[in-house]
Structure formats: structure tokens, C-alpha cells
Design an enzyme around this catalytic site. Structure first.
Site, PDB file in Angstrom:
ATOM      1  N   HIS A  85       0.828  -1.220   0.000  1.00 29.73           N
ATOM      2  CA  HIS A  85       0.000   0.000   0.000  1.00 29.73           C
ATOM      3  C   HIS A  85       0.863   1.271   0.000  1.00 29.73           C
ATOM      4  O   HIS A  85       0.695   2.120  -0.893  1.00 29.73           O
ATOM      5  CB  HIS A  85      -0.966  -0.012   1.182  1.00 29.73           C
ATOM      6  CG  HIS A  85      -1.663   1.303   1.395  1.00 29.73           C
ATOM      7  ND1 HIS A  85      -2.535   1.839   0.473  1.00 29.73           N
ATOM      8  CD2 HIS A  85      -1.594   2.204   2.428  1.00 29.73           C
ATOM      9  CE1 HIS A  85      -2.978   3.008   0.921  1.00 29.73           C
ATOM     10  NE2 HIS A  85      -2.423   3.257   2.099  1.00 29.73           N
ATOM     11  N   HIS A 105       3.916   7.111   5.335  1.00 33.41           N
ATOM     12  CA  HIS A 105       2.722   7.828   5.778  1.00 33.41           C
ATOM     13  C   HIS A 105       1.888   7.090   6.825  1.00 33.41           C
ATOM     14  O   HIS A 105       1.153   7.711   7.593  1.00 33.41           O
ATOM     15  CB  HIS A 105       1.851   8.224   4.574  1.00 33.41           C
ATOM     16  CG  HIS A 105       0.993   7.130   4.020  1.00 33.41           C
ATOM     17  ND1 HIS A 105       1.443   6.252   3.061  1.00 33.41           N
ATOM     18  CD2 HIS A 105      -0.291   6.778   4.289  1.00 33.41           C
ATOM     19  CE1 HIS A 105       0.466   5.410   2.751  1.00 33.41           C
ATOM     20  NE2 HIS A 105      -0.595   5.706   3.489  1.00 33.41           N
ATOM     21  N   ASP A 133     -22.203  13.536 -26.853  1.00 30.45           N
ATOM     22  CA  ASP A 133     -20.745  13.739 -26.786  1.00 30.45           C
ATOM     23  C   ASP A 133     -20.142  12.833 -25.714  1.00 30.45           C
ATOM     24  O   ASP A 133     -19.694  13.278 -24.671  1.00 30.45           O
ATOM     25  CB  ASP A 133     -20.391  15.211 -26.547  1.00 30.45           C
ATOM     26  CG  ASP A 133     -21.107  15.789 -25.333  1.00 30.45           C
ATOM     27  OD1 ASP A 133     -22.071  15.174 -24.868  1.00 30.45           O
ATOM     28  OD2 ASP A 133     -20.679  16.850 -24.851  1.00 30.45           O
ATOM     29  N   ASP A 149      -3.212   8.555  -1.378  1.00 28.20           N
ATOM     30  CA  ASP A 149      -3.615   7.496  -0.444  1.00 28.20           C
ATOM     31  C   ASP A 149      -5.081   7.126  -0.674  1.00 28.20           C
ATOM     32  O   ASP A 149      -5.453   5.953  -0.724  1.00 28.20           O
ATOM     33  CB  ASP A 149      -3.402   8.003   0.989  1.00 28.20           C
ATOM     34  CG  ASP A 149      -3.864   7.005   2.043  1.00 28.20           C
ATOM     35  OD1 ASP A 149      -3.455   5.835   1.966  1.00 28.20           O
ATOM     36  OD2 ASP A 149      -4.623   7.400   2.947  1.00 28.20           O
ATOM     37  N   GLU A 174       1.132   5.886  12.638  1.00 25.91           N
ATOM     38  CA  GLU A 174      -0.201   5.466  13.068  1.00 25.91           C
ATOM     39  C   GLU A 174      -0.247   3.971  13.420  1.00 25.91           C
ATOM     40  O   GLU A 174      -0.893   3.573  14.388  1.00 25.91           O
ATOM     41  CB  GLU A 174      -1.223   5.760  11.961  1.00 25.91           C
ATOM     42  CG  GLU A 174      -2.634   5.406  12.378  1.00 25.91           C
ATOM     43  CD  GLU A 174      -3.624   5.459  11.221  1.00 25.91           C
ATOM     44  OE1 GLU A 174      -4.807   5.225  11.479  1.00 25.91           O
ATOM     45  OE2 GLU A 174      -3.195   5.707  10.078  1.00 25.91           O
ATOM     46  N   ASP A 175       0.446   3.144  12.633  1.00 23.19           N
ATOM     47  CA  ASP A 175       0.262   1.690  12.734  1.00 23.19           C
ATOM     48  C   ASP A 175       1.387   0.933  13.425  1.00 23.19           C
ATOM     49  O   ASP A 175       1.278  -0.270  13.622  1.00 23.19           O
ATOM     50  CB  ASP A 175       0.078   1.096  11.321  1.00 23.19           C
ATOM     51  CG  ASP A 175      -1.196   1.591  10.653  1.00 23.19           C
ATOM     52  OD1 ASP A 175      -2.091   2.048  11.384  1.00 23.19           O
ATOM     53  OD2 ASP A 175      -1.294   1.522   9.411  1.00 23.19           O
TER      54      ASP A 175
END
Length: 746
Positions: free
Chosen positions: A63, A88, A275, A155, A92-93
Site C-alpha cells: 500500500h 505515511h 458527446d 492514499d 499510526e500503525d
């Protein structure tokens, strides 16, 4: 834990392959130092995420690599942003902190990663007003570095590309947010390819049946369409070759989302959208010859195919504020089909594809990433600062309005060009120049002629704003603007006026109550708010200050202060919450909101047919919104309704602003006939008294003198009889005035 069926060795080879691809596809030229930085970020990310897997089962590191590839190739940012994209999700993880990132990579990358981490922490399953505030705070944290927004868009794109493994309700929620926040944001930053992908993917999960139906019909007609494009291309190629031009022609179908929008706007089925594809002619040219060659190619195209004059768009002479440049025309091809033709130089095409990065590459040279940040940041700040409503629905609407509006081009009196959203009016233009200009606007001239302030501007109009030092915004002005910036500035000024009038009203009320032997304390204020059916003490002070509440009303309050009726009012104030909830079972408990007797919808306060939702039972005075149902028209819900969050996340486009209006807040026209003896300066003194009278506006005035007699008619906008009677009394005091009479016109 790694699934048993995963071949770790093969997976590591794939990760290494993706890393090499990342370096290869970078839009920017990477130095050896850049490559070392990216490699270091890659190694840290691989190690940090080594135990993690996505819902699909693949290693999580795929990812951040995918996000970095989008940042490198489709957005075109350099090594700093690529490294930040790889990192990124690390803070957080994983156990790694922002401080760790700063030690390893420096303050700049740490700041970007910190901004991205803050976005990820914003919850979406909470009260609507809290969502709005969180979303506003989230965006304002991005002011430090625009790359935070750009990486977040990348992201979101990869998340949308891989959303298939999520639960249906999550797919709908994320897709709805994508359509109403991230796609417009990508559009505003000139990331047209990403915007198109986000729109199509968003439609795929919010309206899957419609998406599949259009997709199938496109596939069914693909062979015929390709043949048609080839025939057009062959004819144009022959004509362009005769002129010795260096170019390529690309035929491309319109996006599914774009076709769906045309079907909805035009009210036609797929077959009637003519169109559905466009030709793009991309030519080589020096910067000096770009415009000349664009119009030369346009001439060749229109020599071979008849153009629709109303569909010519010249974004070369007046580029969009995203930097986009091109000539667009729609021509009638063979078999009676309309075809859009886009004419761009290679430079223009690169800016259209890459947006921000290419725009600043050509503007500032190869060292574009750092040097272009400040300009883009200022543009974005303008959009953010202009979006500050209190509730989530208003916030989304205003933010989207700022980012996604079609543009018109207005000339200043000196011949400079300013861009405004389609539908803009003179006050929008005035506030775009400066807050002070907007706030003191007395009138406007469009193309040399005086026009009302609610006149819609058109591209090419020359606008001049007439100002006066004593002029100030009026609540009606909110109906004369469409830009979020102008709305916010007007509301801010009105709020300041509200505070000033309320402060004056508080002092005035204290004096008046003193004469009635009553002290102005908290208990008295609460009793009066309830007695007068108001919401807050500020409303009470404001209405006293503006003269809405007269002395007779205050005497009634005083006389009933100790009566049986007023004891009931006091008991009502003291009721506990459970008693309030049961008030609907006892009608006499409902008198508190009796003046909130009408619902209006939208910014223009339309009165529409509606029904009250049974899930939350809104009553007059509640904060509410309208929800456009498929079969039952508008349903009105309380803003804290349990179903509100679900509707907000899934169906923002079906929500309409609504509010109860207080009959005390209405404004009414009133006409006065005046007669007297003409004396020097009488007209000046008369208009001065009216203009100095708070909350009175002159709508029309006609004054004449004949043989020494002064007479005339004045039409005013007032809030109530109290204000009008006070004004009549003041006019009667003027020297020379014989009679002032209110007249009633049909």
C-alpha cells in the site's frame, strides 16, 4: 500472522520489483541523494510494516509503495514527498513515533507524516457537528505543507482502487466522502486524471447498478465508437499534415461519472448523450508560438467540421486558476454526432495531466517542488478560510462550492481579469477584491450601467464597485452572494453588529427594568427569555436593542411576574429533562416555541412541501435538515437524529439545509406619505433620520416640492410596527413636517 498459502520469497521479489518501478516512473529527475533518501524510507517502512497485512491478505507494504508511485508519477512530486508517502502510515500503525521520523529524516518529512497521521485519526462515526469541526481542524493542519494534501489524495486513490475487500456499508461511506471531498479537491489542484478515477470509483460503490449499466453500454458500443474516432482522426490527420504540424491525436471516451452527470442534468438516457467521447490534438511548439498554433489547428478543425459556437472554451487566453490551458470546441461530426475536440500543446497537456507539479516546473524551472509550494498553499488557504459554517452539511456544501465551481472571468475597471464561480454577483466580486470593499459596497456598475446587487455576472463583464464609508452589510446580502468567502465575511460582520446591538440592548433593558422596580439578574433574564419565547439571552438583548420589544411588552412581563400564569412559566424553566421529553404529551407545555411557525429550505429560504420524520419527531425550533427521499419528497430530521450520521456519510447530495424561522425576525415593506413646508435642508435631514434609524432600509423614495409645499412617498423595509412607529415619531419632530401617514399599497 502470515497466511499459510503466501510464498514469502516470491512476495519479497514482488516488493523489490515495486521499489525499482517506483524509481523508474518518477516524474522528477532523482539525484543520488534523492535515491538514498527514498531507499532509507523504503527500508524503514518495510521493517515497520513487516508483520502487517491488508484485508485482501497481501503484505501491507504494497500500500505505501503504491501511494508513493502515485505521488511520483501521477502527481509528479519529488524525493521528499515520495519518502513521506512510503512512511505515511508508520506512525499510526507501528511503534515508531514522529520524533523517531524527525531524527531519521529531518523536520520536513516528520511534519508531513505527522499531518497525514492526524488525518487518519479523525473519526467519521460521531455527531455531525463534531464531524464538521474535526474536518475543518483536519484541513487547517495541512497549512504547513501542501504535500500532506497531495499524498492524502494519492492514499485515497489507492484505497478506492482496492476497496473491494471491504464491507458494503464501508464502501459506500468511503466512496461518498471521496465524491464530496477528495474528487473536488483533486479537481481544484489540477489533478484531472486522479479526479476522474476518484469519481468513477466513487460512483461504482455509491450507485453500482447505474455504474455497471453505463459501463456495459460503453463496452457494447466500443467497437463502433473506435471506428468512428478513427474516421474522424483520418480526416483531421490529412488536413493537419498539409500544414506540416508536429502533433498526435488521441481519442478517449468520457468518464462514466461524466456520462452519468450528463444523463441526470439533461434528463436523457445513455443513448441520447451525444458527446460521449473526445478527441485531443496535442502539438509540439515553442512557448512563443503556442497560441498561434492552437488557433491555427482550431481553424483546420472547423474547416472540416461545423462547430457549435456556444461551446467554444478559450482557456489559453484566460487559463483556469489551476493552471489548465487548452482550446475546447464541440463540432458536428459525420452521422450527426457532436464531438468535443481539445487542442493543447505538449506543455499544456503535461500541466493538464500532472497539474501542480508540471505547472510549477514550467513556471519555476526543474527545481519546482519546493519553489511552487507557497503559491499553492496560499490558494488552498483561501479555500479553507472561506469555509467556516457550524454544521457538517453547510461545511461540505461551502467547501465543495469553493473547490468545484465552474469559472467565469470578470474584468476590473483597469482591465485586469479576475475569476469567479459561475453564478457570482457583484458582492462576490467586491469581497474577492478586499473585505473592506465588500463591506462598504453601496452599488455596482456592470459594463458602465448601474445594476441591482443580485445581478448575475457573465464572463467578459467589466465590474465597478461603488463604496460609501457609512455603508455596512445587511442580512439580505446573504441572498446576493454565492461564494463561501463572501458569505463568511458578511456573517462575521453581521455577528459583530449583533453583538454591539445586544450590548446596547442589555444596558437599555437594565434601565427600563429599573423603572419597573426589577433587577436585571440571571433569574430575570431566564424568565424573560421564556416569557417572550426566545432561545437565548443574547436574542433578548438584541431585540431590546433593535426596538422589537416595546415598553408595553415589558410592562406585561412585570405585571405577570408574580401571577399564577408566571408561576407556571417559572416551573417550566425548572423542569427536569425527562419532563421536557414528555412535553409533547401535554399541549400546554409547548408554548415555548410557538413563534417558530414556518420551515424554510436552502440558502434562499424557500417554502417547500415536507413531512416530519417519525424517527426523531422534530418540533418547531429544533435544529433540523431536509432529506430528499426517493418517493416521499422532503423528510425533515433533527440534526442529532440517530439516522443523521448514516445519511450524512451515504447521501450528502440528497441533504438540503432547513430551519425554523421566528415570525419576529421577518422584515416587511411599509410606505409613508409625508407633507410639510419646504425648508432649506429638509430633504437632507429627513433621509439622515431614516438612515440613522437602526434596522430600517429605504427601498424607494420620491420627494417633490411645489409652491413652497413639500410632499412625497417613501417605501421602507422594517422589522415590525414598533420600529416603524418610532421612526414616524422622529420624522414628525422635524421642523416643517406637517403630517406623516402610513399608506397601504396593493
Amino acid at each position: 500472522m502470515t497466511p499459510a498459502h503466501i510464498d514469502i520469497e516470491q512476495e519479497n521479489k514482488e516488493i523489490a520489483k515495486e521499489y525499482k518501478e517506483l524509481l523508474r516512473i518518477s516524474y522528477q529527475t532523482l539525484t543520488e541523494e534523492d535515491k538514498k533518501l527514498i531507499r532509507k524510507a523504503f527500508d524503514v517502512a518495510v521493517d515497520a510494516h513487516k508483520e502487517q497485512r491488508r484485508k485482501s491478505g497481501e503484505a501491507y507494504i504494497f500500500h505505501p509503495i503504491a501511494v508513493a508511485k502515485i505521488v511520483a508519477s501521477e502527481i509528479g512530486l519529488g524525493a521528499t514527498a515520495i519518502a513521506a508517502a512510503l512512511l505515511h502510515d508508520v506512525v499510526e500503525d507501528t511503534p515508531i513515533t514522529t520524533e523517531d521520523i524527525e531524527k531519521m529524516f529531518g523536520a520536513k518529512i516528520a511534519r508531513i507524516v505527522d499531518g497525514l497521521t492526524k488525518i487518519s485519526k479523525v473519526k467519521t462515526d460521531q455527531d455531525i457537528s463534531m464531524q464538521a469541526e474535526n474536518f475543518r481542524k483536519m484541513l487547517l493542519t495541512l497549512n504547513d505543507d501542501v504535500r500532506v494534501i497531495l499524498i492524502k489524495i494519492a492514499d485515497r486513490l489507492h484505497n478506492m482502487q482496492t476497496i473491494g475487500s471491504m464491507l458494503n456499508h464501508k464502501q459506500e461511506q468511503i466512496s461518498s466522502e471521496t465524491l464530496y471531498i477528495y474528487a473536488p479537491l483533486a479537481h481544484r489542484l489540477g489533478l484531472y486524471n486522479i479526479k476522474t478515477q476518484l469519481e468513477d470509483l466513487g460512483l461504482k460503490y455509491t450507485e453500482p447498478e447505474i455504474f455497471k449499466d453505463i459501463q456495459n453500454k460503453i463496452n457494447e458500443t466500443k467497437e463502433e465508437q473506435n471506428q468512428y474516432i478513427q474516421e474522424l482522426t483520418d480526416k483531421l490527420t490529412e488536413a493537419l499534415n498539409k500544414e506540416g504540424l508536429d502533433y498526435i491525436i488521441k481519442g478517449r471516451p468520457k468518464s462514466i461519472f461524466s456520462i452519468r452527470r450528463k444523463m441526470r442534468e439533461q434528463g436523457v438516457p445513455f443513448e441520447k448523450v451525444f458527446d460521449k467521447f473526445a478527441l485531443r490534438i496535442i502539438y509540439k511548439s515553442s512557448k512563443e508560438n503556442e497560441k498561434f498554433l492552437a488557433w491555427k489547428i482550431y481553424s483546420i478543425v472547423t474547416d472540416n467540421y461545423k462547430p457549435n459556437p456556444s461551446r467554444l472554451r478559450d482557456w489559453i487566453s484566460s487559463p483556469k486558476n489551476t493552471g489548465y490551458e487548452a482550446l475546447h470546441t464541440t463540432v458536428m461530426g459525420h452521422k450527426g454526432r457532436w464531438v468535443e475536440v481539445q487542442i493543447r500543446s505538449e506543455r499544456m497537456d503535461e500541466i493538464a495531466e500532472k497539474g501542480y507539479a508540471a505547472h510549477y516546473k514550467y513556471k519555476n524551472g526543474e527545481e519546482s517542488e519546493e519553489r511552487g509550494m507557497e503559491d499553492l498553499l496560499n490558494q488552498l488557504k483561501e479555500a479553507l478560510e472561506s469555509s467556516s459554517p457550524n454544521n457538517a452539511v453547510d461545511f461540505v456544501e461551502d467547501f465543495k462550492l469553493n473547490l468545484y465551481a465552474k469559472e467565469i472571468y470578470i474584468f476590473t475597471p483597469k482591465g485586469e481579469i479576475k475569476s469567479l464561480p459561475k453564478g457570482a454577483m457583484p458582492l462576490d466580486y467586491a469581497f474577492s477584491i478586499h473585505t473592506a470593499v465588500g463591506a462598504h459596497t453601496k452599488g455596482a456598475k456592470v459594463n458602465g450601467k448601474l445594476v441591482p446587487l443580485n445581478t448575475e455576472l457573465n464572463s467578459g463583464d467589466q465590474v465597478e464597485i461603488i463604496t460609501a464609508e457609512n455603508q455596512k452589510p445587511h442580512p439580505n446580502w446573504l441572498e446576493y452572494v454565492v461564494t463561501a468567502r463572501a458569505k463568511t465575511k458578511i456573517k462575521n460582520i453581521l455577528n459583530e453588529d449583533f453583538k454591539k446591538i445586544a450590548e446596547y440592548g442589555k444596558e437599555l433593558l437594565a434601565r427600563k427594568l429599573r423603572r419597573l422596580k426589577i433587577d436585571l439578574d440571571e433569574k430575570t433574564v431566564n424568565e424573560m427569555v421564556s416569557f417572550l419565547h426566545l432561545k437565548t439571552s443574547a436574542d433578548l438583548f438584541y431585540k431590546i436593542g433593535q426596538g422589537t420589544i416595546d415598553n408595553e411588552t415589558l410592562k406585561n412581563y412585570a405585571s405577570k411576574r408574580n401571577s399564577t400564569f408566571f408561576n407556571f412559566i417559572k416551573n417550566k424553566i425548572k423542569r427536569n429533562p425527562s419532563q421536557k421529553e414528555n412535553s409533547k404529551e401535554n399541549p400546554k407545555h409547548q408554548t415555548n416555541e410557538q413563534h417558530f411557525d414556518s420551515l424554510v429550505f436552502g440558502d434562499d429560504h424557500q417554502k417547500l412541501e415536507y413531512t416530519l420524520a417519525s424517527c426523531c419527531h422534530p418540533i418547531p425550533g429544533d435544529s433540523v435538515f431536509g432529506f430528499i427521499t426517493v418517493t416521499e419528497g422532503i423528510k425533515v430530521h433533527k440534526k442529532d437524529c440517530n439516522n443523521a450520521i448514516s445519511m450524512q456519510s451515504k447521501f450528502v447530495y440528497r441533504i438540503i439545509k432547513a430551519k425554523w424561522i421566528d415570525s419576529l425576525d421577518h422584515e416587511f415593506p411599509a410606505s409613508l406619505e409625508i407633507k410639510g413646508i419646504d425648508t432649506i435642508g429638509l430633504t437632507n435631514r429627513l433621509t439622515k433620520i431614516i438612515s440613522n434609524n437602526m434596522n430600517v432600509n429605504i427601498k424607494n423614495i420620491s420627494l417633490n416640492t411645489e409652491a413652497g409645499i413639500f410632499y412625497g412617498t417613501i417605501t421602507l423595509i422594517v422589522q415590525n410596527n414598533t420600529v416603524l412607529n418610532r421612526l414616524i415619531a422622529n420624522i414628525n419632530k422635524l421642523d416643517g413636517i406637517e403630517k406623516v401617514t402610513r399608506v397601504y399599497k396593493n
